[in-house]
Design a protein around this motif. Structure first.
Motif, mmCIF file in Angstrom:
data_model
loop_
_atom_site.group_PDB
_atom_site.id
_atom_site.type_symbol
_atom_site.label_atom_id
_atom_site.label_comp_id
_atom_site.label_asym_id
_atom_site.label_seq_id
_atom_site.Cartn_x
_atom_site.Cartn_y
_atom_site.Cartn_z
ATOM 1 N N ALA A 25 0.799 -1.226 0.000
ATOM 2 C CA ALA A 25 0.000 0.000 0.000
ATOM 3 C C ALA A 25 0.832 1.276 0.000
ATOM 4 O O ALA A 25 0.310 2.345 -0.310
ATOM 5 C CB ALA A 25 -0.930 0.008 1.219
ATOM 6 N N VAL A 26 2.117 1.182 0.323
ATOM 7 C CA VAL A 26 2.958 2.379 0.402
ATOM 8 C C VAL A 26 3.159 2.963 -0.989
ATOM 9 O O VAL A 26 3.597 2.270 -1.902
ATOM 10 C CB VAL A 26 4.330 2.061 1.048
ATOM 11 C CG1 VAL A 26 5.273 3.238 0.935
ATOM 12 C CG2 VAL A 26 4.156 1.675 2.495
ATOM 13 N N LEU A 27 2.825 4.241 -1.147
ATOM 14 C CA LEU A 27 3.040 4.925 -2.417
ATOM 15 C C LEU A 27 4.340 5.720 -2.399
ATOM 16 O O LEU A 27 5.013 5.842 -3.414
ATOM 17 C CB LEU A 27 1.859 5.845 -2.719
ATOM 18 C CG LEU A 27 0.505 5.139 -2.864
ATOM 19 C CD1 LEU A 27 -0.611 6.154 -3.044
ATOM 20 C CD2 LEU A 27 0.533 4.149 -4.014
ATOM 21 N N ALA A 28 4.660 6.281 -1.247
ATOM 22 C CA ALA A 28 5.897 7.057 -1.100
ATOM 23 C C ALA A 28 6.339 6.952 0.353
ATOM 24 O O ALA A 28 5.521 6.798 1.254
ATOM 25 C CB ALA A 28 5.669 8.512 -1.480
ATOM 26 N N GLY A 29 7.635 7.032 0.566
ATOM 27 C CA GLY A 29 8.148 6.971 1.928
ATOM 28 C C GLY A 29 8.247 5.547 2.423
ATOM 29 O O GLY A 29 8.286 4.594 1.640
ATOM 30 N N SER A 30 8.255 5.409 3.726
ATOM 31 C CA SER A 30 8.434 4.105 4.367
ATOM 32 C C SER A 30 7.197 3.733 5.162
ATOM 33 O O SER A 30 6.555 4.598 5.755
ATOM 34 C CB SER A 30 9.612 4.164 5.342
ATOM 35 O OG SER A 30 10.799 4.444 4.661
ATOM 36 N N PRO A 31 6.888 2.445 5.211
ATOM 37 C CA PRO A 31 5.820 2.040 6.123
ATOM 38 C C PRO A 31 6.293 2.223 7.566
ATOM 39 O O PRO A 31 7.490 2.205 7.846
ATOM 40 C CB PRO A 31 5.601 0.566 5.786
ATOM 41 C CG PRO A 31 6.849 0.118 5.117
ATOM 42 C CD PRO A 31 7.475 1.322 4.495
ATOM 43 N N VAL A 32 5.347 2.399 8.446
ATOM 44 C CA VAL A 32 5.621 2.635 9.859
ATOM 45 C C VAL A 32 5.168 1.429 10.664
ATOM 46 O O VAL A 32 4.044 0.951 10.482
ATOM 47 C CB VAL A 32 4.884 3.894 10.371
ATOM 48 C CG1 VAL A 32 5.119 4.102 11.856
ATOM 49 C CG2 VAL A 32 5.283 5.117 9.562
ATOM 50 N N LEU A 33 6.028 0.943 11.535
ATOM 51 C CA LEU A 33 5.634 -0.083 12.483
ATOM 52 C C LEU A 33 5.504 0.588 13.842
ATOM 53 O O LEU A 33 6.465 1.179 14.331
ATOM 54 C CB LEU A 33 6.650 -1.222 12.582
ATOM 55 C CG LEU A 33 6.172 -2.248 13.616
ATOM 56 C CD1 LEU A 33 5.265 -3.261 12.968
ATOM 57 C CD2 LEU A 33 7.289 -2.894 14.342
#
Length: 172
Positions: A25-33
């Protein structure tokens, strides 16, 4: 906003399912945990390190062992985040003798208001034997109540067993 609750047993594949979905689902940047675990002993420190290695360096981590609602509320609209996991958060609240009902209400409200794409991972602990101790039974009951409230608040609910996700909400 899309919020998804992912339930399953220990080692069921629920975290991997949520993480893969978030990475897609990430379009830009990093996913966050948003991590709720705390390394109180060597075994937990090893588990945390293994999870970090499995995720890789593309993930940004926010530590929220107690202030989970606040961490979710701070997510920007373009964020893609995974909370792992709610049962560890619940354990942390119980150990810290927090007001669980108030914390659960704050969490449900934060999830409902969250503008980000959000996956909430939690262990379904109510499918096994009745816990032997009063503390174990209280934990099971609190987790069940939390899951019911969140299932009503989120857009989708999945149950994962043997690495296979079963969509519970919405149907069809």
């Amino acid at each position: 906003m899309t919020s998804i609750l992912v339930l399953g047993g220990a080692r069921s594949g629920k975290s991997a399912f949520a993480q893969k979905a978030a990475e897609t689902a990430v379009l830009a940047g990093s996913p966050v945990l948003i991590a709720t675990g705390q390394a109180f002993d060597d075994e937990m420190a090893e588990r945390i390190a293994r999870h970090q290695a499995d995720r890789g360096e593309s993930w940004r981590t926010v530590e929220a062992p107690l202030a989970l609602a606040e961490a979710i509320a701070a997510l920007p609209a373009d964020a893609v985040a995974v909370v792992d996991c709610l049962t560890l958060w619940l354990s942390n609240l119980m150990l810290d003798e927090r007001d669980i009902a108030a914390a659960a209400t704050a969490l449900v409200e934060a999830v409902a208001a969250c503008p980000a794409r959000l996956w909430l991972v939690s262990n379904e602990v109510g499918l096994g034997l009745v816990p032997e101790t009063p503390l174990g039974r209280r934990f099971r009951d609190e987790a069940g109540r939390l899951h019911q409230r969140l299932a009503q608040a989120v857009d989708e609910v999945y149950f994962v067993a043997a690495g296979l996700p079963l969509k519970l909400k919405p149907q069809g």
